[in-house]
Write an enzyme that holds these catalytic residues in place. Structure first.
Site, short mmCIF file in Angstrom:
data_model
loop_
_atom_site.label_atom_id
_atom_site.label_comp_id
_atom_site.label_asym_id
_atom_site.label_seq_id
_atom_site.Cartn_x
_atom_site.Cartn_y
_atom_site.Cartn_z
N GLU A 196 8.86 3.20 -0.08
CA GLU A 196 8.67 3.35 -1.55
C GLU A 196 9.62 2.42 -2.31
OE1 GLU A 196 8.15 7.36 -3.00
OE2 GLU A 196 6.83 7.84 -1.33
C1 LIG Z 1 7.98 5.82 8.34
C2 LIG Z 1 7.27 4.89 7.40
C3 LIG Z 1 6.35 5.40 6.50
C4 LIG Z 1 5.67 4.53 5.63
N1 LIG Z 1 4.69 5.04 4.83
C5 LIG Z 1 3.90 4.17 4.14
C6 LIG Z 1 2.74 4.62 3.45
O1 LIG Z 1 2.45 5.82 3.41
N2 LIG Z 1 1.94 3.71 2.85
C7 LIG Z 1 2.24 2.38 2.87
O2 LIG Z 1 1.47 1.60 2.28
N3 LIG Z 1 3.35 1.91 3.49
C8 LIG Z 1 4.18 2.77 4.13
N4 LIG Z 1 5.28 2.31 4.80
C9 LIG Z 1 5.66 0.92 4.68
C10 LIG Z 1 6.92 0.73 3.86
O3 LIG Z 1 6.63 0.95 2.51
C11 LIG Z 1 7.46 -0.67 4.17
O4 LIG Z 1 8.11 -0.57 5.42
C12 LIG Z 1 8.39 -1.18 3.12
O5 LIG Z 1 7.66 -1.50 1.98
C13 LIG Z 1 9.15 -2.43 3.57
O6 LIG Z 1 8.27 -3.38 4.07
P1 LIG Z 1 8.52 -4.02 5.52
O7 LIG Z 1 8.89 -2.95 6.42
O8 LIG Z 1 7.39 -4.88 5.87
O9 LIG Z 1 9.82 -4.93 5.32
P2 LIG Z 1 9.84 -6.47 4.91
O10 LIG Z 1 9.14 -6.66 3.62
O11 LIG Z 1 9.47 -7.29 6.08
O12 LIG Z 1 11.39 -6.65 4.61
C14 LIG Z 1 12.38 -6.87 5.63
C15 LIG Z 1 13.74 -6.86 4.95
O13 LIG Z 1 13.80 -7.90 3.96
C16 LIG Z 1 14.11 -7.35 2.67
N5 LIG Z 1 13.36 -8.09 1.66
C17 LIG Z 1 12.04 -8.34 1.60
N6 LIG Z 1 11.73 -9.07 0.51
C18 LIG Z 1 12.90 -9.29 -0.15
C19 LIG Z 1 13.25 -9.99 -1.35
N7 LIG Z 1 12.35 -10.57 -2.11
N8 LIG Z 1 14.56 -9.99 -1.71
C20 LIG Z 1 15.50 -9.36 -0.96
N9 LIG Z 1 15.21 -8.72 0.17
C21 LIG Z 1 13.94 -8.67 0.58
C22 LIG Z 1 13.66 -5.89 2.76
O14 LIG Z 1 14.34 -5.06 1.84
C23 LIG Z 1 14.03 -5.57 4.20
O15 LIG Z 1 15.40 -5.30 4.28
C24 LIG Z 1 5.97 3.16 5.66
C25 LIG Z 1 6.92 2.66 6.56
C26 LIG Z 1 7.54 3.50 7.43
C27 LIG Z 1 8.52 2.91 8.42
#
Ligand SMILES: Cc1cc2nc3c(=O)[nH]c(=O)nc-3n(C[C@H](O)[C@H](O)[C@H](O)COP(=O)(O)OP(=O)(O)OC[C@H]3O[C@@H](n4cnc5c(N)ncnc54)[C@H](O)[C@@H]3O)c2cc1C
Length: 632
Positions: free
Chosen positions: A415
């Site tokens: 979120e």
């Molecule tokens: C248990 C769990 C439940 C979830 N439930 C849902 C759900 O119900 N529905 C859904 O749609 N998604 C869900 N998600 C997905 C979740 O919302 C994403 O994991 C989250 O948005 C982060 O995306 P990512 O994991 O791809 O990280 P990435 O976007 O790959 O980011 C990797 C790292 O880089 C940082 N980063 C990325 N972009 C930037 C930037 N521009 N500036 C600075 N730092 C940055 C991030 O903060 C993170 O530390 C869930 C994930 C998990 C693990």
């Protein structure tokens, strides 16, 4: 096209985020004013009155009884599964309709009662909190409540209120923080759309019968759809497993030529991200509710254990090093609860805009609760690292310290990760500056636009800057009605002006490059979060002074701790290793320091870091779990 083939520049990603932003401010915002150096205590003081809701109190009583007698948190943890009967029992209580209006069969709870319910049920098992929160904070009920047509509400909300589960599907293998890369496509066809794509990590995705799916409509943009979970062409390909939240029903879901009727578009074509962001304005309050839950459990465990355990001739809680941790847990829990309750109540009375405040409490609570759980483990010593089952097997009392830590960790990621929350809040914090002076620093603005902006900015800054020089916080008797807490409010007032000045200096110094100064912006936002929490605890403790005088002690304690953190953050605004770190990270990524990785056993793998996906029919079996509906 596979998702990974989508090429999106940094600029395009920013444009997509900017387009999804709500740009208007129709109501006052405490947070927006705070970042502008205007401490508008009047927006949150007096502490808002709770709306009397005997029906909600009765529901909470029943939920409490159910959680105590019917939810076996340890069994869920052991089996990694919430039993069908728990789903059914929650459905009978109406827990799946907490946020759904009564006219559609829901309970129509206020945000305050809803969050209290999550805090309560989340303490029995955090996966249940996550189930209910994903279902109604981001799943179908909330977007339909805000943007759904009357027909959509009539058709779907009664089903959800009765216990059908919903999920929200935005994330894809290649789309995490950056929705501009969204690869799921909804192609217009006769009477509706044909959906193709793969969604990752959908909480409730393995059990949900109604989904909110974000997909790209060619030429129109990202759009939100309500999709029947059982529609032809949907395959739940996997149930994912995580560090914590072992009961979570989280999926990889494939859409292959899934037909979605036109009537299931929520809020209009191309409105998907705006809907997602607006939904999260109040949706973001549910994660802090889980953090409050963890804080309360941590406090209870720390209190009992630290008084009982004796080492070196004293209860461990009486050794200063441990005492400091206990004090941190108590003060932080009071602050998380006060700030969340305040956010809920100002959302409920609908007088203020709460988008910054809700984002601040999500950020603050998810970071602080993690530290709370970490300190709890330390206080428990070796037992903090031991699993409940192992403790019981040795004849010792279980205390879910390690589970709390594991269950909480995700709150800093989903979120809106902490890094993204920093950017999102910072964008709002500098909004007033960008709206008057944005064109001056926009490389694409022509000379005319720049000249107009310069005139506008001149007027704004001539009026605004002098207001940052002096304020009520300098008067030694200001906020005297708050008694022992007055000094803290004077600090907040002064710090708020300093925050405004610091942001202005940074804008003048870095101009358009400020948006890349994430270290600086993160600290500005974190200071704002501390000041907001300080304000909340002071106002609450003051309001409750007659019947809960000890609240003032906790508020005072929290403010002392928060001031130290805020002062350190202020210092670090201008004295830090940010540039050095960015250069070092570049060198790390270039492989300059790989010698440092020698001497350990690596884990070679041919697999990609992000698996590519191909459109098409599923090649694996559907693993969805069907929960039999509860009998009325
Ligand atoms: C248990 C769990 C439940 C979830 N439930 C849902 C759900 O119900 N529905 C859904 O749609 N998604 C869900 N998600 C997905 C979740 O919302 C994403 O994991 C989250 O948005 C982060 O995306 P990512 O994991 O791809 O990280 P990435 O976007 O790959 O980011 C990797 C790292 O880089 C940082 N980063 C990325 N972009 C930037 C930037 N521009 N500036 C600075 N730092 C940055 C991030 O903060 C993170 O530390 C869930 C994930 C998990 C693990």
């Amino acid at each position: 096209m596979t998702a990974t083939q989508r090429n999106v520049s940094e600029k395009q990603a920013r444009q997509v985020a900017e387009a999804a932003r709500e740009s208007e401010w129709r109501k006052p915002s405490f947070g927006k004013e705070l970042f502008l150096g205007r401490f508008r205590l009047d927006l949150i003081d007096p502490w808002p009155a709770e709306q009397p809701r005997p029906d909600a109190d009765e529901f909470l009583r029943k939920l409490d009884a159910f959680a105590r007698s019917e939810i076996d948190g340890q069994r869920i943890e052991h089996d990694a599964r919430i039993p069908d009967e728990v789903f059914q029992g929650l459905a009978r209580l109406g827990a799946f309709g907490m946020k759904i209006d009564k006219e559609y069969g829901g309970l129509g709870l206020t945000n305050l009662h809803y969050c209290r319910a999550l805090t309560l049920v989340g303490s029995a098992n955090a996966s249940i909190g996550a189930l209910l929160s994903a279902h109604q904070s981001i799943g179908v009920p909330q977007p339909l409540k805000l943007f759904g047509s009357p027909e959509q509400k009539k058709k779907f909300l009664p089903r959800l209120a009765a216990g059908e589960v919903s999920a929200f599907l935005l994330t894809e293998p290649d789309v995490g923080s950056d929705p501009a890369r969204l690869g799921t496509v909804a192609e217009p066809v006769e009477g509706g759309f044909r959906l193709n794509g793969v969604k990752l990590w959908a909480t409730n995705g393995t059990v949900a019968t109604l989904l909110v799916v974000m997909a790209r409509v060619p030429g129109k943009g990202i759009t939100a759809f309500v999709v029947e979970g059982d529609a032809d062409g949907i395959t739940v390909e996997r149930r994912n497993e995580f560090l914590g939240l072992r009961g979570l029903e989280n999926s990889v879901t494939r859409f292959h030529d899934v037909f979605v009727p036109e009537a299931n578009v929520i809020g209009g074509l191309g409105k998907g991200l705006k809907i997602a962001l607006t939904t999260l304005n109040t949706g973001r309050l549910s994660l802090p509710a889980m953090c409050v839950s963890a804080g309360k459990r941590s406090l209870a465990i720390a209190r009992e254990w630290s008084a009982d355990r004796v080492q070196w001739g004293r209860a461990v809680g009486m050794h200063e090093a441990v005492a400091k941790k206990i004090a941190f847990i108590a003060a932080t829990t009071y602050a998380m609860e006060s700030t969340l309750d305040l956010c809920c109540m100002i959302a409920d009375d609908d007088r203020n805009d709460i988008r910054i405040e809700a984002a601040l409490i999500k950020l603050f609570a998810s970071e602080m609760a993690w530290q709370v759980a970490d300190e709890l483990i330390q206080i428990r010593g070796g037992r903090g690292y031991e699993k409940n089952e192992s403790l019981i097997a040795r004849g010792e009392r279980p205390a879910e310290a390690e589970q709390l830590l594991r269950d909480l960790r995700i709150n800093r990621i989903f979120e809106g990760s902490t890094e993204i929350m920093h950017l999102l809040i910072a964008r709002e914090a500098v909004d007033a500056h960008l709206s008057v002076a944005g064109d001056i620093i926009d490389p694409e603005a022509g000379l005319n636009r720049k000249a107009r902006a310069a005139a506008r900015a001149g007027g704004f800054y001539a009026k605004w800057l002098p207001t940052l020089a002096v304020g009520k916080g300098q008067a030694p008797t200001a906020y005297g009605e708050f008694g022992p807490l007055a000094a803290h409010l004077r600090y907040v007032e002064r710090a708020s002006r300093k925050l405004g000045r610091s942001t202005f200096y940074a804008m003048s110094r870095w101009q358009g490059k400020l948006e890349r100064k994430q270290g600086f912006l993160g600290r500005i936002v974190d200071i704002g979060a501390e000041l907001f929490a300080m304000s909340a605890v002071c106002v609450r403790a003051h309001a409750e002074r007659a019947h809960r005088p000890e609240g003032r002690e906790l508020a005072d304690l929290f403010c002392h701790q928060a001031r130290l953190r805020a002062d350190a953050l202020f210092d670090a605004l201008w004295d830090n290793t940010d540039s050095l770190d960015v250069r070092a990270a570049q060198r790390v990524l270039d492989g300059r320091y790989t010698f440092l990785e020698d001497g350990v056993v690596d884990q070679p793998s041919d697999l990609a870091w992000v698996a590519a996906w191909e459109p098409g029919a599923a090649t694996v079996e559907d693993v969805r779990r069907r929960i039999p509906q509860a009998e009325a």
